[in-house]
Design a protein around this motif. Structure first.
Motif, PDB file in Angstrom:
ATOM      1  N   GLY A 277      -1.342 -14.964   0.871  1.00 18.37           N
ATOM      2  CA  GLY A 277      -1.628 -14.091   1.863  1.00 18.37           C
ATOM      3  C   GLY A 277      -0.254 -13.376   2.401  1.00 18.37           C
ATOM      4  O   GLY A 277      -0.298 -12.432   2.702  1.00 18.37           O
ATOM      5  N   LYS A 278       0.621 -14.353   2.744  1.00 21.51           N
ATOM      6  CA  LYS A 278       1.991 -14.078   3.187  1.00 21.51           C
ATOM      7  C   LYS A 278       2.558 -13.308   2.300  1.00 21.51           C
ATOM      8  O   LYS A 278       3.197 -12.045   2.556  1.00 21.51           O
ATOM      9  N   VAL A 279       2.602 -13.464   0.738  1.00 21.53           N
ATOM     10  CA  VAL A 279       3.393 -12.629   0.316  1.00 21.53           C
ATOM     11  C   VAL A 279       2.856 -11.309   0.030  1.00 21.53           C
ATOM     12  O   VAL A 279       3.567 -10.222  -0.075  1.00 21.53           O
ATOM     13  N   PHE A 280       1.296 -11.291   0.153  1.00 20.75           N
ATOM     14  CA  PHE A 280       0.802  -9.780  -0.012  1.00 20.75           C
ATOM     15  C   PHE A 280       0.995  -9.141   1.321  1.00 20.75           C
ATOM     16  O   PHE A 280       1.482  -7.779   1.207  1.00 20.75           O
ATOM     17  N   PHE A 281       1.129  -9.863   2.464  1.00 21.04           N
ATOM     18  CA  PHE A 281       1.457  -9.015   3.632  1.00 21.04           C
ATOM     19  C   PHE A 281       2.720  -8.503   3.593  1.00 21.04           C
ATOM     20  O   PHE A 281       3.134  -7.386   4.069  1.00 21.04           O
ATOM     21  N   ASN A 282       3.664  -9.242   3.197  1.00 17.76           N
ATOM     22  CA  ASN A 282       5.286  -9.111   3.135  1.00 17.76           C
ATOM     23  C   ASN A 282       5.470  -7.818   2.015  1.00 17.76           C
ATOM     24  O   ASN A 282       6.341  -6.715   2.495  1.00 17.76           O
ATOM     25  N   ALA A 283       4.600  -7.870   1.004  1.00 14.33           N
ATOM     26  CA  ALA A 283       4.605  -6.822  -0.220  1.00 14.33           C
ATOM     27  C   ALA A 283       4.191  -5.502   0.839  1.00 14.33           C
ATOM     28  O   ALA A 283       5.050  -4.291   0.484  1.00 14.33           O
ATOM     29  N   VAL A 284       3.144  -5.322   1.517  1.00 16.08           N
ATOM     30  CA  VAL A 284       2.569  -4.151   2.352  1.00 16.08           C
ATOM     31  C   VAL A 284       3.884  -3.770   3.108  1.00 16.08           C
ATOM     32  O   VAL A 284       4.014  -2.532   3.407  1.00 16.08           O
ATOM     33  N   LEU A 285       4.208  -4.787   3.639  1.00 16.25           N
ATOM     34  CA  LEU A 285       5.353  -4.498   5.022  1.00 16.25           C
ATOM     35  C   LEU A 285       6.480  -3.735   4.310  1.00 16.25           C
ATOM     36  O   LEU A 285       7.089  -2.820   5.115  1.00 16.25           O
ATOM     37  N   HIS A 286       7.001  -4.079   3.288  1.00 14.84           N
ATOM     38  CA  HIS A 286       8.158  -3.597   2.743  1.00 14.84           C
ATOM     39  C   HIS A 286       8.049  -2.573   1.617  1.00 14.84           C
ATOM     40  O   HIS A 286       9.018  -1.887   1.354  1.00 14.84           O
ATOM     41  N   ASN A 287       6.920  -1.951   1.271  1.00 19.55           N
ATOM     42  CA  ASN A 287       6.500  -0.838   0.570  1.00 19.55           C
ATOM     43  C   ASN A 287       5.406  -0.049   1.273  1.00 19.55           C
ATOM     44  O   ASN A 287       4.431   0.190   0.517  1.00 19.55           O
ATOM     45  N   PRO A 288       5.716   0.486   2.452  1.00 17.09           N
ATOM     46  CA  PRO A 288       4.680   1.276   3.029  1.00 17.09           C
ATOM     47  C   PRO A 288       4.183   2.470   2.362  1.00 17.09           C
ATOM     48  O   PRO A 288       3.040   2.990   2.309  1.00 17.09           O
ATOM     49  N   PHE A 289       5.154   3.217   1.657  1.00 16.68           N
ATOM     50  CA  PHE A 289       5.006   4.357   0.852  1.00 16.68           C
ATOM     51  C   PHE A 289       3.719   4.102  -0.128  1.00 16.68           C
ATOM     52  O   PHE A 289       2.932   4.960  -0.444  1.00 16.68           O
ATOM     53  N   VAL A 290       3.804   2.980  -0.970  1.00 17.93           N
ATOM     54  CA  VAL A 290       2.978   2.703  -1.870  1.00 17.93           C
ATOM     55  C   VAL A 290       1.550   2.540  -1.037  1.00 17.93           C
ATOM     56  O   VAL A 290       0.260   3.013  -1.669  1.00 17.93           O
ATOM     57  N   ILE A 291       1.523   1.716   0.048  1.00 19.57           N
ATOM     58  CA  ILE A 291       0.213   1.708   0.682  1.00 19.57           C
ATOM     59  C   ILE A 291      -0.447   2.921   1.455  1.00 19.57           C
ATOM     60  O   ILE A 291      -1.667   3.310   1.196  1.00 19.57           O
ATOM     61  N   VAL A 292       0.444   3.795   1.932  1.00 13.01           N
ATOM     62  CA  VAL A 292       0.136   5.052   2.314  1.00 13.01           C
ATOM     63  C   VAL A 292      -0.480   5.836   1.144  1.00 13.01           C
ATOM     64  O   VAL A 292      -1.558   6.686   1.528  1.00 13.01           O
ATOM     65  N   SER A 293       0.370   5.876   0.197  1.00 11.80           N
ATOM     66  CA  SER A 293      -0.202   6.545  -1.235  1.00 11.80           C
ATOM     67  C   SER A 293      -1.686   6.211  -1.651  1.00 11.80           C
ATOM     68  O   SER A 293      -2.435   7.138  -1.760  1.00 11.80           O
ATOM     69  N   PHE A 294      -1.806   4.820  -1.448  1.00  9.94           N
ATOM     70  CA  PHE A 294      -3.002   4.502  -1.776  1.00  9.94           C
ATOM     71  C   PHE A 294      -4.112   4.968  -0.850  1.00  9.94           C
ATOM     72  O   PHE A 294      -5.301   5.421  -1.097  1.00  9.94           O
ATOM     73  N   ILE A 295      -4.006   4.919   0.302  1.00 17.42           N
ATOM     74  CA  ILE A 295      -4.908   5.349   1.559  1.00 17.42           C
ATOM     75  C   ILE A 295      -5.136   6.801   1.478  1.00 17.42           C
ATOM     76  O   ILE A 295      -6.506   7.224   1.426  1.00 17.42           O
ATOM     77  N   LEU A 296      -4.168   7.383   0.977  1.00 18.40           N
ATOM     78  CA  LEU A 296      -4.331   9.117   0.990  1.00 18.40           C
ATOM     79  C   LEU A 296      -5.146   9.389  -0.317  1.00 18.40           C
ATOM     80  O   LEU A 296      -5.962  10.310  -0.094  1.00 18.40           O
ATOM     81  N   MET A 297      -4.801   8.840  -1.177  1.00 24.68           N
ATOM     82  CA  MET A 297      -5.651   8.819  -2.640  1.00 24.68           C
ATOM     83  C   MET A 297      -7.342   8.642  -2.287  1.00 24.68           C
ATOM     84  O   MET A 297      -7.971   9.541  -2.819  1.00 24.68           O
ATOM     85  N   MET A 298      -7.403   7.443  -1.767  1.00 22.95           N
ATOM     86  CA  MET A 298      -8.786   7.120  -1.568  1.00 22.95           C
ATOM     87  C   MET A 298      -9.541   8.209  -0.344  1.00 22.95           C
ATOM     88  O   MET A 298     -10.819   8.368  -0.934  1.00 22.95           O
ATOM     89  N   LEU A 299      -8.712   8.638   0.483  1.00 27.25           N
ATOM     90  CA  LEU A 299      -9.514   9.436   1.496  1.00 27.25           C
ATOM     91  C   LEU A 299      -9.680  10.963   0.670  1.00 27.25           C
ATOM     92  O   LEU A 299     -10.652  11.552   0.831  1.00 27.25           O
ATOM     93  N   PHE A 300      -8.938  11.333  -0.107  1.00 26.69           N
ATOM     94  CA  PHE A 300      -8.908  12.534  -0.776  1.00 26.69           C
ATOM     95  C   PHE A 300     -10.162  12.546  -1.880  1.00 26.69           C
ATOM     96  O   PHE A 300     -11.016  13.291  -2.158  1.00 26.69           O
ATOM     97  N   TRP A 301     -10.233  11.381  -2.668  1.00 27.56           N
ATOM     98  CA  TRP A 301     -11.416  10.878  -3.391  1.00 27.56           C
ATOM     99  C   TRP A 301     -12.581  10.901  -2.774  1.00 27.56           C
ATOM    100  O   TRP A 301     -13.259  11.618  -3.315  1.00 27.56           O
TER     101      TRP A 301
END
Length: 639
Positions: free
Chosen positions: A132-156
Motif C-alpha cells: 500500500g505504501k509503495v503504491f501510494f508513493n508511486a502515485v505521489l511521485h508520478n502525478p502525470f501518469v495518474i492524471v493521464s489515466f483519469i483523463l483517459m477514463m473520463l474521455f472514454w
C-alpha cells in the motif's frame, strides 16, 4: 432490424472499438513516458509497431471483455432496457478500468523492471507488507501518469455515452432467438480466434516472444505488447520445459557445466559479499573511464577510490531484472530467464552455491538485509541455499532507524553488519543493501549532504556509497579484516540518464569489484573482459581453494585457464546470450537474432542464411546451454 438485434450488435462493436482505441492511447503514453528506454526511429516505425501490437491488444481485450460480450448479446429479451444497459455500463468500466490501469502502472514500473508486467509480480508482492505504501508513493511521485489515466477514463466514458441503445421489445421471438444464436456462434468463433491470435488450429496461441517477430530492436517488443496481455498470458504458465537440441557429449564439451579449480590456499580467507540495491554501472566513475561519456558525473566517490585498490570488471552484467534474481545469480550462479527461477516450482531444491561451498569448508555463513524478515523472498531462498544465520529488521531491533518504507537505513545497518560478523572464523557473510530504492530518499539529517543529480536515485546512491565508506572504516579495525575478500556488485540496474546506458545490453550493466587488504590474493587491476553475476560464485570457490567440482555456468575470473565465456540474461521476452563475438537472441526454440557484441544497442541483426562458422557454432551452444539449464532445473540437478 428490431428482430435481428442490429442496434445491440452495432453498440457492441462500437464499445469494443473504444477499448482498442484507448489501448493504443495507452501504448502511446507508455512510449512517451519511456521513450529514452524504448527507441523508435520515426513516426512510421511507431505506427508499424502499434499495428503489430493490435494482435496482442485483441487477445487482452477479449480476455477482459468476454463476459461483457456475452452479456451484450445473450437472448434474454431485456437487453435493451435502461437498467440492463446501465448494468452493462458499470460492468464494462469496472472490468476495463481496472485492467486498463495495468498499462499505466507499467509506465512507472517498466523503468525499474525493464519488462512488461507479468504474473511474477505475485511472487514479489507476497513477501512484502508495505505494498500500500509503495503504491501510494508511486502515485505521489508520478502525478502525470495518474492524471493521464483519469483523463483517459473520463474521455472514454464520454465517448461510450455517445451511442445509446434504445429500448425495444422483439415482436417475433423465434426470429429473435434464431438470430441471437447465429450471432453468438459467429462472435464465439471470432473471440476464440482473437484470444489465440489467429484461426489456425495447428498454431499455438501467441505469447510474449511473438512480440519480437517484427521489431528491429529487441527492446521494442515491450512497445508491441500491452501489460494486460503480458499479465494474463503468464498466469499459471510454466516456461520451464525440457528440450532436446543436442546430445550430452556436446554439452560436456562446449558448455562445461562442471568446473574444477585447483588452487592451494594455506589459510582460508573470510568472504564478504555486498549486493547493492540498484547500483547500476552508470553511477560509478571508476567503471566509466573508457565509455567517453561527455560531462560524466560519478555518484560513488568511495567506490571509485576503493576501485583503485581492487580488481574491477568494467564490462559486467546482471543476470536478472529484480532483486531476488540477483541473489540467485550472485550466490548460486543461477540466472533468471523469461520466467524467474526463484518464482518457479523448481526453486525449492538442493542447490550448490557459494553458501554450500563455504558450509562444506566449515565456514560460518550469514545473510543480512535490513527489511522486515521475509521481505523480497530473501529469507526463504537463503534457507534453501543453506545460510546458517539470517539477520533482518527483526534482529536489528531498533525501529528508530527504519526508513518508513522498506528497511533500516543503510548506514546504521552497515555498521551493525560490520560489528556483528566475524565472531566465528572463517566466515562468509552477504549484505543486501536497501536504501538506494524507490522512493529514493535519504535520512533527514543528510538532506543537504549529497549533491542532487538529474535522477531521483542519485542522492540515495551517494548515501549508500557513504554508508559503504563508513562500513570499511569500522571493518578495517576488526581482527578479521586483513584476511577477508570483499565482493561488491549490484542486484540490477535502475534509472538511466546517459544515452550510453539506454542501449539494450547496457540496461544490464553493473559494477563488479573484488578487494582484499591482503596482497597475497592479488586482487588488483582493471579487466575489460565480459563478466557477470554468475561468475562470482566460481571465482570465490577458486579463491577459497575449494578443490572439488562445482556446478557452474559461470567461470572463475581469476583462473589462468582462459575459459570461454557465456553471458546470459533475459529481457523477459527472449534470452540474450553472448558467446564469443556475438549476442544471440533465443526464444526458447530458435535463435531469432544475432548481433556483434560491440553492438550494445542490438541495432543491426546479422542473422541470415549465410552464417559464418562461429555463428553456426554459437547457435548450437545457445541451444545446448538452454537445454542444460532446463534439464538441471526441472530434474533437480543443481547440486
Amino acid at each position: 432490424m428490431k428482430n435481428f438485434r442490429g442496434q445491440e450488435v452495432l453498440a457492441l462493436v462500437y464499445r469494443l472499438f473504444l477499448v482498442f482505441f484507448f489501448y493504443q492511447m495507452a501504448r502511446f503514453l507508455f512510449w512517451f513516458f519511456n521513450q529514452e528506454l524504448v527507441k523508435v526511429d520515426g513516426i512510421s516505425e511507431y505506427f508499424k509497431l502499434s499495428y503489430y501490437g493490435t494482435a496482442f491488444d485483441t487477445t487482452a481485450i477479449l480476455y477482459v471483455n468476454s463476459v461483457f460480450i456475452l452479456l451484450s448479446i445473450i437472448p434474454i429479451v431485456i437487453n435493451t432496457k435502461k437498467n440492463y444497459q446501465k448494468f452493462l455500463f458499470f460492468w464494462y468500466f469496472i472490468t476495463n478500468g481496472f485492467t486498463y490501469a495495468f498499462n499505466f502502472g507499467d509506465m512507472i514500473y517498466y523503468r525499474f523492471s525493464q519488462a512488461r508486467l507479468t504474473s511474477a509480480v505475485f511472487s514479489v508482492a507476497k513477501n512484502e507488507s508495505n505494498i500500500g505504501k509503495v503504491f501510494f508513493n508511486a502515485v505521489l511521485h508520478n502525478p502525470f501518469v495518474i492524471v493521464s489515466f483519469i483523463l483517459m477514463m473520463l474521455f472514454w466514458i464520454l465517448l461510450y455515452k455517445k451511442m445509446k441503445v434504445e429500448e425495444e421489445k422483439p415482436k417475433n421471438l423465434i426470429k429473435y432467438f434464431a438470430s441471437s444464436v447465429a450471432i453468438l456462434c459467429v462472435i464465439a468463433l471470432l473471440v476464440v480466434g482473437g484470444i489465440r491470435g489467429d484461426f489456425k488450429h495447428s498454431t499455438r496461441p501467441i505469447n510474449l516472444v511473438d512480440a519480437n517477430k517484427h521489431v528491429s530492436n529487441p527492446l521494442q517488443g515491450n512497445l508491441v505488447l500491452n501489460s494486460v496481455f503480458s499479465f494474463f498470458r503468464t498466469i499459471n504458465t510454466n516456461n520451464f520445459k525440457l528440450v532436446k537440441f543436442v546430445d550430452e557429449k556436446f554439452i560436456e564439451k562446449e558448455i562445461k557445466p562442471y568446473k574444477l579449480y585447483e588452487r592451494e590456499v594455506e589459510k582460508k580467507p573470510n568472504v564478504v559479499i555486498f549486493i547493492m540495491e540498484s547500483f547500476g554501472k552508470e553511477y560509478s566513475g571508476a567503471f566509466n573511464k573508457d565509455t567517453k561519456i561527455k560531462d560524466f558525473v560519478s555518484y560513488t566517490p568511495f567506490l571509485d577510490s576503493l576501485a583503485n585498490e581492487s580488481l574491477i570488471f568494467t564490462n559486467a552484467f546482471a543476470n536478472g531484472r529484480q532483486s531476488i534474481h540477483g541473489m540467485s545469480s550472485v550466490l548460486a550462479g543461477i540466472p533468471s530467464l523469461t520466467d524467474a527461477f526463484t518464482s518457479s516450482p523448481y526453486s525449492n531444491q538442493k542447490i550448490q552455491s557459494i553458501v554450500s561451498v563455504c558450509n562444506d569448508l566449515g565456514y560460518d555463513t550469514s545473510f543480512y538485509h535490513g527489511a522486515p524478515n521475509g521481505s523480497m523472498g530473501f529469507q526463504g531462498f537463503g534457507n534453501i541455499l543453506g545460510f546458517k544465520n539470517y539477520f533482518g529488521k527483526n534482529e536489528y531491533n531498533n525501529d528508530k532507524d527504519f526508513d518508513g518504507m522498506w528497511a533500516i537505513w543503510d548506514e546504521p545497518f552497515f555498521q551493525y553488519f560490520a560489528k556483528n560478523i566475524g565472531k566465528k572464523q572463517p566466515f562468509m557473510s552477504t549484505m543486501f543493501s536497501a536504501s538506494s530504492h524507490d522512493p529514493f530518499k535519504v535520512p533527514e539529517k543528510y538532506q543537504n549532504k549529497f549533491k542532487s543529480g538529474p535522477l531521483q536515485i542519485h542522492a540515495p546512491i551517494q548515501y549508500t556509497d557513504y554508508a559503504l565508506k563508513k562500513f570499511f572504516e569500522t571493518a578495517s579495525r576488526q581482527p578479521w579484516y586483513q584476511n577477508t575478500i570483499f565482493v561488491i556488485t549490484a542486484d540490477h540496474t535502475n534509472q538511466i540518464h546517459y544515452e550510453e546506458y539506454q542501449k539494450a545490453m547496457n540496461r544490464f550493466a553493473i559494477p563488479l569489484l573484488f578487494f582484499s587488504p591482503n596482497p597475497k590474493y592479488n586482487l588488483k587491476g582493471i579487466d575489460d573482459r565480459f563478466a557477470q553475476q554468475i561468475d562470482i560464485y566460481p571465482t570465490l570457490a577458486d579463491l577459497l581453494g575449494y578443490n572439488k567440482k562445482i556446478r557452474s555456468w559461470g567461470r572463475s575470473l581469476v583462473s589462468d585457464k582462459n575459459e570461454d565465456h557465456m553471458i546470459i540474461h533475459s529481457d523477459s521476452i527472449n534470452e540474450q546470450i553472448v558467446i564469443g563475438n556475438y549476442v544471440y537472441i533465443f526464444d526458447g526454440k530458435d535463435v531469432t537474432g544475432i548481433y556483434h557484441k560491440t553492438d550494445l544497442a542490438l541495432s543491426k541483426n546479422l542473422f541470415s542464411k549465410n552464417l559464418n562458422p562461429e555463428q553456426k557454432l554459437g547457435i548450437l551452444k545457445t541451444k545446448a546451454w538452454y537445454q542444460d539449464y532446463m534439464d538441471r532445473v526441472i530434474n533437480r540437478k543443481l547440486y
